[in-house]
Design a protein around this motif. Structure first.
Motif, PDB file in Angstrom:
ATOM      1  N   ALA A   1      -5.319   4.391  -9.503  1.00  0.00           N
ATOM      2  CA  ALA A   1      -5.450   3.651 -10.760  1.00  0.00           C
ATOM      3  C   ALA A   1      -4.748   4.388 -11.900  1.00  0.00           C
ATOM      4  O   ALA A   1      -4.033   3.791 -12.708  1.00  0.00           O
ATOM      5  CB  ALA A   1      -6.921   3.439 -11.092  1.00  0.00           C
ATOM      6  N   ILE A   2      -4.965   5.708 -11.953  1.00  0.00           N
ATOM      7  CA  ILE A   2      -4.335   6.523 -13.006  1.00  0.00           C
ATOM      8  C   ILE A   2      -2.821   6.495 -12.854  1.00  0.00           C
ATOM      9  O   ILE A   2      -2.069   6.313 -13.830  1.00  0.00           O
ATOM     10  CB  ILE A   2      -4.847   7.975 -12.955  1.00  0.00           C
ATOM     11  CG1 ILE A   2      -6.338   8.024 -13.323  1.00  0.00           C
ATOM     12  CG2 ILE A   2      -4.038   8.868 -13.899  1.00  0.00           C
ATOM     13  CD1 ILE A   2      -6.990   9.368 -13.077  1.00  0.00           C
ATOM     14  N   ASN A   3      -2.357   6.659 -11.623  1.00  0.00           N
ATOM     15  CA  ASN A   3      -0.922   6.691 -11.379  1.00  0.00           C
ATOM     16  C   ASN A   3      -0.273   5.346 -11.689  1.00  0.00           C
ATOM     17  O   ASN A   3       0.834   5.283 -12.221  1.00  0.00           O
ATOM     18  CB  ASN A   3      -0.649   7.078  -9.923  1.00  0.00           C
ATOM     19  CG  ASN A   3       0.782   7.502  -9.704  1.00  0.00           C
ATOM     20  OD1 ASN A   3       1.275   8.387 -10.388  1.00  0.00           O
ATOM     21  ND2 ASN A   3       1.455   6.881  -8.761  1.00  0.00           N
ATOM     22  N   SER A   4      -0.958   4.261 -11.377  1.00  0.00           N
ATOM     23  CA  SER A   4      -0.432   2.929 -11.667  1.00  0.00           C
ATOM     24  C   SER A   4      -0.242   2.730 -13.169  1.00  0.00           C
ATOM     25  O   SER A   4       0.769   2.172 -13.615  1.00  0.00           O
ATOM     26  CB  SER A   4      -1.375   1.855 -11.108  1.00  0.00           C
ATOM     27  OG  SER A   4      -1.406   1.882  -9.703  1.00  0.00           O
TER      28      SER A   4
ATOM     29  N   ARG B   1      -8.781   6.081  -4.840  1.00  0.00           N
ATOM     30  CA  ARG B   1      -8.703   4.894  -5.688  1.00  0.00           C
ATOM     31  C   ARG B   1      -8.561   5.281  -7.155  1.00  0.00           C
ATOM     32  O   ARG B   1      -7.827   4.634  -7.908  1.00  0.00           O
ATOM     33  CB  ARG B   1      -9.942   4.029  -5.486  1.00  0.00           C
ATOM     34  CG  ARG B   1      -9.985   3.340  -4.126  1.00  0.00           C
ATOM     35  CD  ARG B   1     -11.219   2.493  -3.956  1.00  0.00           C
ATOM     36  NE  ARG B   1     -11.259   1.382  -4.909  1.00  0.00           N
ATOM     37  CZ  ARG B   1     -12.257   0.511  -4.975  1.00  0.00           C
ATOM     38  NH1 ARG B   1     -13.306   0.635  -4.159  1.00  0.00           N
ATOM     39  NH2 ARG B   1     -12.220  -0.478  -5.852  1.00  0.00           N
ATOM     40  N   MET B   2      -9.249   6.328  -7.580  1.00  0.00           N
ATOM     41  CA  MET B   2      -9.143   6.792  -8.966  1.00  0.00           C
ATOM     42  C   MET B   2      -7.730   7.291  -9.261  1.00  0.00           C
ATOM     43  O   MET B   2      -7.140   6.947 -10.296  1.00  0.00           O
ATOM     44  CB  MET B   2     -10.160   7.902  -9.227  1.00  0.00           C
ATOM     45  CG  MET B   2     -11.602   7.431  -9.269  1.00  0.00           C
ATOM     46  SD  MET B   2     -11.910   6.291 -10.665  1.00  0.00           S
ATOM     47  CE  MET B   2     -11.695   7.407 -12.052  1.00  0.00           C
TER      48      MET B   2
ATOM     49  N   GLY C   1       0.802  -1.219   0.000  1.00  0.00           N
ATOM     50  CA  GLY C   1       0.000   0.000   0.000  1.00  0.00           C
ATOM     51  C   GLY C   1       0.833   1.267   0.000  1.00  0.00           C
ATOM     52  O   GLY C   1       0.422   2.314   0.523  1.00  0.00           O
ATOM     53  N   ILE C   2       2.013   1.193  -0.609  1.00  0.00           N
ATOM     54  CA  ILE C   2       2.923   2.343  -0.667  1.00  0.00           C
ATOM     55  C   ILE C   2       2.561   3.247  -1.845  1.00  0.00           C
ATOM     56  O   ILE C   2       2.244   2.770  -2.931  1.00  0.00           O
ATOM     57  CB  ILE C   2       4.382   1.863  -0.825  1.00  0.00           C
ATOM     58  CG1 ILE C   2       4.761   0.942   0.334  1.00  0.00           C
ATOM     59  CG2 ILE C   2       5.343   3.045  -0.895  1.00  0.00           C
ATOM     60  CD1 ILE C   2       6.075   0.222   0.130  1.00  0.00           C
ATOM     61  N   ARG C   3       2.627   4.541  -1.620  1.00  0.00           N
ATOM     62  CA  ARG C   3       2.365   5.506  -2.683  1.00  0.00           C
ATOM     63  C   ARG C   3       3.696   5.929  -3.316  1.00  0.00           C
ATOM     64  O   ARG C   3       4.562   6.475  -2.635  1.00  0.00           O
ATOM     65  CB  ARG C   3       1.649   6.739  -2.130  1.00  0.00           C
ATOM     66  CG  ARG C   3       0.231   6.459  -1.654  1.00  0.00           C
ATOM     67  CD  ARG C   3      -0.399   7.697  -1.030  1.00  0.00           C
ATOM     68  NE  ARG C   3       0.131   7.950   0.305  1.00  0.00           N
ATOM     69  CZ  ARG C   3      -0.146   9.048   1.025  1.00  0.00           C
ATOM     70  NH1 ARG C   3      -0.905  10.000   0.508  1.00  0.00           N
ATOM     71  NH2 ARG C   3       0.359   9.185   2.236  1.00  0.00           N
TER      72      ARG C   3
ATOM     73  N   ALA D   1      -1.702  14.369  -1.223  1.00  0.00           N
ATOM     74  CA  ALA D   1      -2.814  14.897  -0.431  1.00  0.00           C
ATOM     75  C   ALA D   1      -3.808  13.784  -0.109  1.00  0.00           C
ATOM     76  O   ALA D   1      -4.107  12.934  -0.946  1.00  0.00           O
ATOM     77  CB  ALA D   1      -3.512  16.017  -1.196  1.00  0.00           C
ATOM     78  N   SER D   2      -4.301  13.794   1.104  1.00  0.00           N
ATOM     79  CA  SER D   2      -5.313  12.813   1.473  1.00  0.00           C
ATOM     80  C   SER D   2      -6.672  13.283   0.991  1.00  0.00           C
ATOM     81  O   SER D   2      -6.950  14.480   0.927  1.00  0.00           O
ATOM     82  CB  SER D   2      -5.335  12.630   2.997  1.00  0.00           C
ATOM     83  OG  SER D   2      -5.608  13.854   3.640  1.00  0.00           O
ATOM     84  N   GLY D   3      -7.543  12.351   0.638  1.00  0.00           N
ATOM     85  CA  GLY D   3      -8.874  12.702   0.172  1.00  0.00           C
ATOM     86  C   GLY D   3      -9.841  11.583   0.465  1.00  0.00           C
ATOM     87  O   GLY D   3      -9.528  10.663   1.229  1.00  0.00           O
TER      88      GLY D   3
END
Length: 210
Positions: free
Chosen positions: A122-125, A118-119, A94-96, A110-112
């Motif tokens: 997904a885009i970043n992945s 999740r969106m 679960g690392i960003r 930023a937290s949201g």
């Protein structure tokens, strides 16, 4: 609780400055009000999966923590199979992953709400996968050009030395291209650092003269 930030700095060989981008990462962390990064520095090829410092981060990190890098190619120049293994390890923890050259990742800081998170993930992945593939292609293209350049230099008689010396130099160059450090090559080949540096210079010259 604020996320822990792991700053990962990598260069391929001992004679390269792995900490070159440290200032840029510190600036990014300050601008986004992140914790001061915990630094992990290593000189290993991005084309190999076995990188001790990177896996120390993965072992220590918790869900929501940030892996901060300068560019995606600092994280990976891996082939497809190894990249998928690394991506799985990162995802399971679960690392960003936040890279300075990947603007979509900056939004993960930023937290949201859960849906937005999740969106963005997904885009970043998807973008990570694309840039990792590009980094791998660049790595393979450069290796091919270097090999062609060395062959051309040999054909034109630009290589100095004969017989075993040429074989040894070619072996050193191959190890350098595989991401081995000067110290590792010294032990494996029984050669001096100046000899390794000379081989590195020949390889670079061959690439530039192609």
């Amino acid at each position: 609780m604020a996320a822990v930030v792991f700053g990962y700095l990598r260069a391929s060989t001992d004679d390269q400055d792995a900490e070159r981008a440290k200032g840029d990462l510190v600036k990014f962390a300050n601008e986004h009000e992140l914790r001061s990064p915990i630094w992990h520095v290593e000189n290993e090829s991005g084309a190999k999966l076995e990188r001790p410092e990177l896996f120390r981060i993965l072992e220590a990190a918790q869900k929501g923590d940030i892996l901060l890098i300068e560019q995606v190619d600092r994280l990976s120049r891996l082939n497809t199979d190894d990249w998928l293994k690394l991506r799985k390890a990162i995802s399971e923890k679960g690392i960003r992953v936040v890279a300075l050259d990947l603007p979509t990742s900056h939004m993960l800081v930023a937290s949201g709400d859960e849906f937005t998170g999740r969106m963005l993930d997904a885009i970043n992945s998807m973008m990570l996968d694309m840039l990792a593939a590009i980094a791998r292609k660049d790595y393979e293209d450069r290796r091919r050009r270097q090999k062609q350049g060395i062959a051309k230099a040999q054909a034109e008689g630009k290589y100095k030395g004969r017989g075993a010396d040429l074989d040894k130099q070619a072996a050193i160059i191959a190890l350098l291209k595989a991401g081995r450090s000067y110290s590792q090559i010294e032990k494996a080949m029984g050669v001096s650092r100046p000899t390794i540096a000379k081989a590195a210079k020949v390889a670079k010259s061959a690439e530039l003269n192609q």
